[in-house]
Scaffold this motif. Structure first.
Motif, PDB file in Angstrom:
ATOM      1  N   GLY A  71      -5.074  -0.560   3.160  1.00 50.11           N
ATOM      2  CA  GLY A  71      -4.725  -1.964   2.971  1.00 50.11           C
ATOM      3  C   GLY A  71      -3.280  -2.152   2.578  1.00 50.11           C
ATOM      4  N   ALA A  72      -2.784  -3.369   2.803  1.00 49.07           N
ATOM      5  CA  ALA A  72      -1.405  -3.751   2.485  1.00 49.07           C
ATOM      6  C   ALA A  72      -0.410  -2.812   3.158  1.00 49.07           C
ATOM      7  CB  ALA A  72      -1.183  -3.808   0.989  1.00 49.07           C
ATOM      8  N   GLY A  73      -0.673  -2.491   4.409  1.00 48.07           N
ATOM      9  CA  GLY A  73       0.247  -1.637   5.157  1.00 48.07           C
ATOM     10  C   GLY A  73      -0.088  -0.165   5.108  1.00 48.07           C
ATOM     11  N   LEU A  74      -1.097   0.239   4.368  1.00 48.40           N
ATOM     12  CA  LEU A  74      -1.485   1.650   4.265  1.00 48.40           C
ATOM     13  C   LEU A  74      -2.727   1.900   5.113  1.00 48.40           C
ATOM     14  CD1 LEU A  74      -1.011   4.402   2.843  1.00 48.40           C
ATOM     15  CD2 LEU A  74      -2.637   3.644   1.101  1.00 48.40           C
ATOM     16  N   VAL A  75      -2.660   2.942   5.955  1.00 51.02           N
ATOM     17  CA  VAL A  75      -3.792   3.306   6.811  1.00 51.02           C
ATOM     18  C   VAL A  75      -4.746   4.199   6.019  1.00 51.02           C
ATOM     19  CG1 VAL A  75      -4.492   4.416   8.960  1.00 51.02           C
ATOM     20  CG2 VAL A  75      -2.330   3.152   8.848  1.00 51.02           C
ATOM     21  N   ALA A  76      -6.042   3.909   6.077  1.00 50.51           N
ATOM     22  CA  ALA A  76      -7.042   4.698   5.339  1.00 50.51           C
ATOM     23  C   ALA A  76      -7.120   6.114   5.900  1.00 50.51           C
ATOM     24  CB  ALA A  76      -8.398   4.001   5.408  1.00 50.51           C
ATOM     25  N   ASP A  77      -7.350   7.067   4.990  1.00 54.03           N
ATOM     26  CA  ASP A  77      -7.484   8.488   5.374  1.00 54.03           C
ATOM     27  C   ASP A  77      -8.614   9.077   4.534  1.00 54.03           C
ATOM     28  OD1 ASP A  77      -7.245  11.200   5.908  1.00 54.03           O
ATOM     29  OD2 ASP A  77      -5.051  11.102   6.060  1.00 54.03           O
ATOM     30  N   ALA A  78      -9.789   9.215   5.113  1.00 50.90           N
ATOM     31  CA  ALA A  78     -10.966   9.672   4.360  1.00 50.90           C
ATOM     32  C   ALA A  78     -10.827  11.113   3.900  1.00 50.90           C
ATOM     33  CB  ALA A  78     -12.220   9.504   5.216  1.00 50.90           C
ATOM     34  N   THR A  79     -10.167  11.947   4.690  1.00 50.87           N
ATOM     35  CA  THR A  79     -10.029  13.361   4.318  1.00 50.87           C
ATOM     36  C   THR A  79      -9.183  13.512   3.066  1.00 50.87           C
ATOM     37  OG1 THR A  79     -10.218  13.977   6.654  1.00 50.87           O
ATOM     38  CG2 THR A  79      -9.298  15.620   5.143  1.00 50.87           C
ATOM     39  N   LYS A  80      -8.010  12.850   3.047  1.00 49.06           N
ATOM     40  CA  LYS A  80      -7.157  12.924   1.871  1.00 49.06           C
ATOM     41  C   LYS A  80      -7.816  12.240   0.682  1.00 49.06           C
ATOM     42  CE  LYS A  80      -2.694  13.197   4.242  1.00 49.06           C
ATOM     43  NZ  LYS A  80      -1.363  12.581   4.418  1.00 49.06           N
ATOM     44  N   ALA A  81      -8.525  11.166   0.940  1.00 48.61           N
ATOM     45  CA  ALA A  81      -9.200  10.481  -0.160  1.00 48.61           C
ATOM     46  C   ALA A  81     -10.207  11.400  -0.832  1.00 48.61           C
ATOM     47  CB  ALA A  81      -9.881   9.222   0.369  1.00 48.61           C
ATOM     48  N   ARG A  82     -11.007  12.105  -0.034  1.00 47.78           N
ATOM     49  CA  ARG A  82     -12.001  13.020  -0.616  1.00 47.78           C
ATOM     50  C   ARG A  82     -11.319  14.147  -1.392  1.00 47.78           C
ATOM     51  NH1 ARG A  82     -17.246  13.933   0.302  1.00 47.78           N
ATOM     52  NH2 ARG A  82     -17.248  12.420   2.011  1.00 47.78           N
ATOM     53  N   SER A  83     -10.198  14.661  -0.874  1.00 43.84           N
ATOM     54  CA  SER A  83      -9.489  15.760  -1.541  1.00 43.84           C
ATOM     55  C   SER A  83      -8.998  15.335  -2.916  1.00 43.84           C
ATOM     56  CB  SER A  83      -8.323  16.219  -0.676  1.00 43.84           C
ATOM     57  OG  SER A  83      -7.562  17.194  -1.360  1.00 43.84           O
ATOM     58  N   TRP A  84      -8.372  14.144  -3.023  1.00 40.74           N
ATOM     59  CA  TRP A  84      -7.858  13.697  -4.314  1.00 40.74           C
ATOM     60  C   TRP A  84      -8.984  13.355  -5.279  1.00 40.74           C
ATOM     61  CZ3 TRP A  84      -3.340  15.004  -5.753  1.00 40.74           C
ATOM     62  CH2 TRP A  84      -2.264  15.077  -4.841  1.00 40.74           C
ATOM     63  N   LEU A  85     -10.075  12.808  -4.771  1.00 43.02           N
ATOM     64  CA  LEU A  85     -11.192  12.495  -5.657  1.00 43.02           C
ATOM     65  C   LEU A  85     -11.841  13.777  -6.191  1.00 43.02           C
ATOM     66  CD1 LEU A  85     -12.841   9.492  -3.749  1.00 43.02           C
ATOM     67  CD2 LEU A  85     -11.646   9.412  -5.947  1.00 43.02           C
ATOM     68  N   GLN A  86     -11.888  14.799  -5.375  1.00 42.68           N
ATOM     69  CA  GLN A  86     -12.454  16.077  -5.834  1.00 42.68           C
ATOM     70  C   GLN A  86     -11.599  16.693  -6.937  1.00 42.68           C
ATOM     71  OE1 GLN A  86     -12.761  18.325  -2.214  1.00 42.68           O
ATOM     72  NE2 GLN A  86     -14.779  17.464  -1.669  1.00 42.68           N
ATOM     73  N   GLN A  87     -10.240  16.554  -6.815  1.00 49.44           N
ATOM     74  CA  GLN A  87      -9.366  17.089  -7.854  1.00 49.44           C
ATOM     75  C   GLN A  87      -9.551  16.327  -9.165  1.00 49.44           C
ATOM     76  OE1 GLN A  87      -5.246  17.948  -6.712  1.00 49.44           O
ATOM     77  NE2 GLN A  87      -5.838  17.760  -4.541  1.00 49.44           N
ATOM     78  N   ALA A  88      -9.741  15.021  -9.079  1.00 50.86           N
ATOM     79  CA  ALA A  88      -9.957  14.244 -10.293  1.00 50.86           C
ATOM     80  C   ALA A  88     -11.312  14.543 -10.893  1.00 50.86           C
ATOM     81  CB  ALA A  88      -9.836  12.748  -9.978  1.00 50.86           C
ATOM     82  N   ALA A  89     -12.340  14.724 -10.047  1.00 45.71           N
ATOM     83  CA  ALA A  89     -13.675  15.051 -10.551  1.00 45.71           C
ATOM     84  C   ALA A  89     -13.691  16.424 -11.218  1.00 45.71           C
ATOM     85  CB  ALA A  89     -14.678  14.987  -9.408  1.00 45.71           C
ATOM     86  N   ALA A  90     -12.859  17.320 -10.715  1.00 47.22           N
ATOM     87  CA  ALA A  90     -12.791  18.655 -11.319  1.00 47.22           C
ATOM     88  C   ALA A  90     -12.246  18.587 -12.736  1.00 47.22           C
ATOM     89  CB  ALA A  90     -11.921  19.574 -10.468  1.00 47.22           C
ATOM     90  N   GLN A  91     -11.557  17.516 -13.071  1.00 44.86           N
ATOM     91  CA  GLN A  91     -11.043  17.317 -14.445  1.00 44.86           C
ATOM     92  C   GLN A  91     -11.996  16.438 -15.262  1.00 44.86           C
ATOM     93  OE1 GLN A  91      -6.786  16.766 -15.082  1.00 44.86           O
ATOM     94  NE2 GLN A  91      -6.470  16.818 -12.834  1.00 44.86           N
ATOM     95  N   ASN A  92     -13.288  16.380 -14.775  1.00 40.41           N
ATOM     96  CA  ASN A  92     -14.341  15.641 -15.468  1.00 40.41           C
ATOM     97  C   ASN A  92     -14.069  14.127 -15.509  1.00 40.41           C
ATOM     98  OD1 ASN A  92     -15.743  18.087 -16.047  1.00 40.41           O
ATOM     99  ND2 ASN A  92     -14.424  18.426 -17.847  1.00 40.41           N
TER     100      ASN A  92
ATOM    101  N   GLY B 111       0.792  -1.227   0.000  1.00 33.78           N
ATOM    102  CA  GLY B 111       0.000   0.000   0.000  1.00 33.78           C
ATOM    103  C   GLY B 111       0.821   1.272   0.000  1.00 33.78           C
ATOM    104  N   PRO B 112       1.816   1.431   0.863  1.00 34.09           N
ATOM    105  CA  PRO B 112       2.602   2.673   0.872  1.00 34.09           C
ATOM    106  C   PRO B 112       3.340   2.919  -0.442  1.00 34.09           C
ATOM    107  CG  PRO B 112       2.872   1.505   2.951  1.00 34.09           C
ATOM    108  CD  PRO B 112       2.119   0.601   2.050  1.00 34.09           C
ATOM    109  N   LEU B 113       3.913   1.879  -1.077  1.00 35.10           N
ATOM    110  CA  LEU B 113       4.598   2.075  -2.352  1.00 35.10           C
ATOM    111  C   LEU B 113       3.617   2.500  -3.441  1.00 35.10           C
ATOM    112  CD1 LEU B 113       7.277  -0.761  -2.664  1.00 35.10           C
ATOM    113  CD2 LEU B 113       7.643   1.714  -2.635  1.00 35.10           C
ATOM    114  N   ALA B 114       2.450   1.866  -3.460  1.00 40.43           N
ATOM    115  CA  ALA B 114       1.447   2.253  -4.460  1.00 40.43           C
ATOM    116  C   ALA B 114       1.032   3.702  -4.269  1.00 40.43           C
ATOM    117  CB  ALA B 114       0.235   1.335  -4.353  1.00 40.43           C
ATOM    118  N   ALA B 115       0.791   4.148  -3.028  1.00 42.86           N
ATOM    119  CA  ALA B 115       0.400   5.536  -2.765  1.00 42.86           C
ATOM    120  C   ALA B 115       1.502   6.497  -3.171  1.00 42.86           C
ATOM    121  CB  ALA B 115       0.061   5.699  -1.283  1.00 42.86           C
ATOM    122  N   ASP B 116       2.776   6.112  -2.957  1.00 42.64           N
ATOM    123  CA  ASP B 116       3.892   6.999  -3.306  1.00 42.64           C
ATOM    124  C   ASP B 116       3.949   7.252  -4.807  1.00 42.64           C
ATOM    125  OD1 ASP B 116       6.500   8.333  -2.657  1.00 42.64           O
ATOM    126  OD2 ASP B 116       7.233   6.733  -3.957  1.00 42.64           O
TER     127      ASP B 116
END
Length: 367
Positions: A333-354, A303-308
């Motif tokens: 998962g796979a060693g990465l701790v879930a973070d709902a705040t950061k998840a929402r932030s990145w999804l909003q940036q992707a949604a802003a690009q349609n 998980g951490p390598l994939a996120a990096d």
């Protein structure tokens, strides 16, 4: 108290030396009590054997270190001739009995062995005679057996008269007419066998079978580089990278490897391009570690390598990387701790690009 003792005969007949150890007593005034094991009068005295215990004075007593030596004369030694063991007790004046033991009396010459003046010689001779065994009686030899006379042979028996043996088949009734039909059956069998032999070998002889000649097979086409040794994945990728391709070319080559199922070669090429800053290659490399994506054979999730690697491409503005990073942070998962705040932030940036998938993911996130 129990002590240890031994008796040794001296060179002078009728004299012996008694040695006693483990006895703490002075040599002066010691007396002895000697008792045999047979007879009611078992205690030795100056004038013979008595029923009561009597104390005898040795000729001489002296100490040599830890050993007390008692010199015994004929008045004791001659009377003990022929006795195997005696019970010995030692008494000290004004104290009483200080030692007790059983000692083996040795075989020795009595005082009268040289001059015949022993007053106890008669008793000794009587004792020895009592111990001697009477000679074994000699059985008389049995008389010799009478001579064996061979009996006369019995008279010969008369030989029985020989008679002609009777034929047991003579009384059986004779069967008539059996020989004729047996001869006829034998003739029929001979004729049948002869006819079968003629039919098999002459009349019904099979034609020889001619094996069909197989068509000539086409010569195998030699494979190109058939004799060349197969290269490993790393050698193959190293040869490719030695040509110094551009990151975009490496991205395309890695996707070709992945399409052909060579995931190891694809991984190596994607990593080379990702390290050179190609954002699309960074997304491809992150997918090898992503626990939310389908696992690739031989590559464990991390998980951490994939996120990096996703974050590197997301910072470059790649909507796909932003969406996948948001989904990874939402689940963890796979060693990465879930973070709902950061998840929402990145999804909003992707949604802003349609990015339609990012918009759907935002709707499913808990508010």
């Amino acid at each position: 108290m129990p002590v240890r003792a031994s008796v040794s005969p001296l060179p002078q007949p009728g004299h012996a030396l008694l040695r006693v150890t483990e006895l703490e007593a002075a040599a002066e005034g010691l007396t002895l009590s000697i008792q045999r094991q047979q007879g009611p009068e078992s205690h030795l005295a100056d004038d013979g054997w008595r029923r009561t215990e009597t104390w005898l004075m040795p000729d001489q007593v002296r100490r040599r270190g830890d050993v007390l030596e008692f010199h015994l004369g004929p008045e004791i030694c001659d009377r003990l001739a022929g006795i195997a063991t005696v019970r010995l007790r030692v008494r000290e004046p004004d104290i009483g009995v200080v030692g007790t033991t059983v000692v083996a009396w040795p075989t020795m010459l009595t005082s009268g062995a040289s001059d015949g003046s022993n007053p106890f010689a008669e008793d000794i001779v009587r004792l020895r005679r009592a111990r001697e065994r009477p000679p074994a009686e000699v059985e008389p030899e049995p008389p010799p057996p009478p001579p064996v006379v061979d009996p006369l042979p019995p008279p010969p028996r008369p030989k029985p008269e020989l008679r002609a043996a009777r034929d047991p088949m003579a009384d059986l009734p004779q069967r008539r007419g059996g020989t004729g039909w047996m001869i006829a059956a034998a003739i029929l069998l001979i004729l049948a066998g002869g006819g079968y032999y003629v039919w098999t070998n002459y009349l019904n002889k099979p034609e020889p079978v001619v094996a069909a000649t197989p068509p000539p097979s086409a010569a195998p086409t030699p494979l190109a580089n058939a004799g060349a040794p197969q290269k490993s994945v790393r050698e193959m990728v190293a040869d490719y990278l030695a040509t110094k391709p551009a990151p975009a070319a490496m991205l395309a080559k890695g996707r070709d490897f992945a399409k052909d199922g060579n995931m190891a070669a694809a991984f190596l090429v994607f990593r080379q391009a990702a390290e050179q800053g190609n954002a699309a290659a960074q997304v491809e490399l992150a997918s090898f570690y992503d626990p939310t994506a389908q696992a690739k054979a031989g590559f464990p999730h991390d998980g951490p390598l994939a996120a990096d690697w996703y974050e590197r491409a997301a910072l470059a503005g790649v909507a796909e990387a932003q969406r996948k990073l948001g989904l990874l942070l939402a689940k963890g998962g796979a060693g990465l701790v879930a973070d709902a705040t950061k998840a929402r932030s990145w999804l909003q940036q992707a949604a802003a690009q349609n990015d339609a998938d990012a918009q759907k993911a935002l709707e499913s996130l808990p508010k």
